[in-house]
Design a protein around this motif. Structure first.
Motif, PDB file in Angstrom:
ATOM      1  N   TRP A  69      -4.809   6.412   1.894  1.00 33.78           N
ATOM      2  CA  TRP A  69      -4.283   5.106   1.508  1.00 33.78           C
ATOM      3  C   TRP A  69      -4.817   4.697   0.148  1.00 33.78           C
ATOM      4  O   TRP A  69      -5.981   4.968  -0.188  1.00 33.78           O
ATOM      5  CB  TRP A  69      -4.689   4.054   2.538  1.00 33.78           C
ATOM      6  CG  TRP A  69      -4.053   4.258   3.872  1.00 33.78           C
ATOM      7  CD1 TRP A  69      -4.469   5.093   4.871  1.00 33.78           C
ATOM      8  CD2 TRP A  69      -2.868   3.613   4.346  1.00 33.78           C
ATOM      9  NE1 TRP A  69      -3.598   5.009   5.936  1.00 33.78           N
ATOM     10  CE2 TRP A  69      -2.621   4.108   5.644  1.00 33.78           C
ATOM     11  CE3 TRP A  69      -1.998   2.673   3.806  1.00 33.78           C
ATOM     12  CZ2 TRP A  69      -1.532   3.684   6.401  1.00 33.78           C
ATOM     13  CZ3 TRP A  69      -0.929   2.246   4.565  1.00 33.78           C
ATOM     14  CH2 TRP A  69      -0.701   2.758   5.844  1.00 33.78           C
ATOM     15  N   ALA A 118       0.758   5.367   0.968  1.00 30.11           N
ATOM     16  CA  ALA A 118       0.021   6.203   1.899  1.00 30.11           C
ATOM     17  C   ALA A 118       0.608   7.609   1.900  1.00 30.11           C
ATOM     18  O   ALA A 118       1.792   7.787   1.612  1.00 30.11           O
ATOM     19  CB  ALA A 118       0.076   5.608   3.302  1.00 30.11           C
ATOM     20  N   TYR A 158       0.835  -1.198   0.000  1.00 32.09           N
ATOM     21  CA  TYR A 158       0.000   0.000   0.000  1.00 32.09           C
ATOM     22  C   TYR A 158       0.871   1.250   0.000  1.00 32.09           C
ATOM     23  O   TYR A 158       1.883   1.295   0.708  1.00 32.09           O
ATOM     24  CB  TYR A 158      -0.869   0.042   1.251  1.00 32.09           C
ATOM     25  CG  TYR A 158      -1.825  -1.105   1.411  1.00 32.09           C
ATOM     26  CD1 TYR A 158      -1.440  -2.272   2.074  1.00 32.09           C
ATOM     27  CD2 TYR A 158      -3.129  -1.022   0.926  1.00 32.09           C
ATOM     28  CE1 TYR A 158      -2.319  -3.323   2.232  1.00 32.09           C
ATOM     29  CE2 TYR A 158      -4.024  -2.078   1.090  1.00 32.09           C
ATOM     30  CZ  TYR A 158      -3.606  -3.221   1.736  1.00 32.09           C
ATOM     31  OH  TYR A 158      -4.488  -4.263   1.902  1.00 32.09           O
TER      32      TYR A 158
END
Length: 123
Positions: A113, A97, A95
């Motif tokens: 995110w 962010a 991910y």
């Protein structure tokens, strides 16, 4: 509000390389410090790398130091994670962010995110 989309994940053999990208829209990327995190099945989300607003400062998890490189191109509103010498234990959903201000190695300070991209390393 910043909207981010990760890409570049996939299946790779151990020892191989992948380059993840995170494209941002809805905001000016240079406003945000950026981070990459990952989450393997049954495990908590963990820090991988972070980069300051203009790229002058980076931090890495010990497990990826020397193998992964985070970078950014604010003119393209994109953040990258170059992953080399991949290991089986790097398998996870990755991910990106974003958070206003400075870098952080913690999950909670990040406000925005992406949806994640799967990286699978095979033997």
């Amino acid at each position: 509000q910043v909207h981010m989309v990760e890409s570049g994940g996939g299946l790779v053999q151990a020892g191989g390389s992948l380059r993840l990208s995170c494209g941002a829209s809805g905001g000016t990327l240079s406003t945000y410090a950026m981070g990459w995190f990952r989450q393997a099945p049954g495990k908590e989300r963990e820090f991988v790398a972070t980069i300051s607003r203009y790229g002058g400062t980076t931090y890495y998890a010990d497990s990826v130091k020397g193998r992964f490189t985070i970078s950014r191109d604010n003119t393209r509103n994109t953040v990258f994670l170059q992953m080399n010498r991949l290991k089986l234990e790097d398998t996870a959903v990755y991910y990106c962010a974003a958070r206003p201000g400075g870098t952080s190695t913690e999950v909670s300070p990040y406000n925005y995110w992406g949806q994640g991209t799967q990286v699978t390393v095979s033997s």
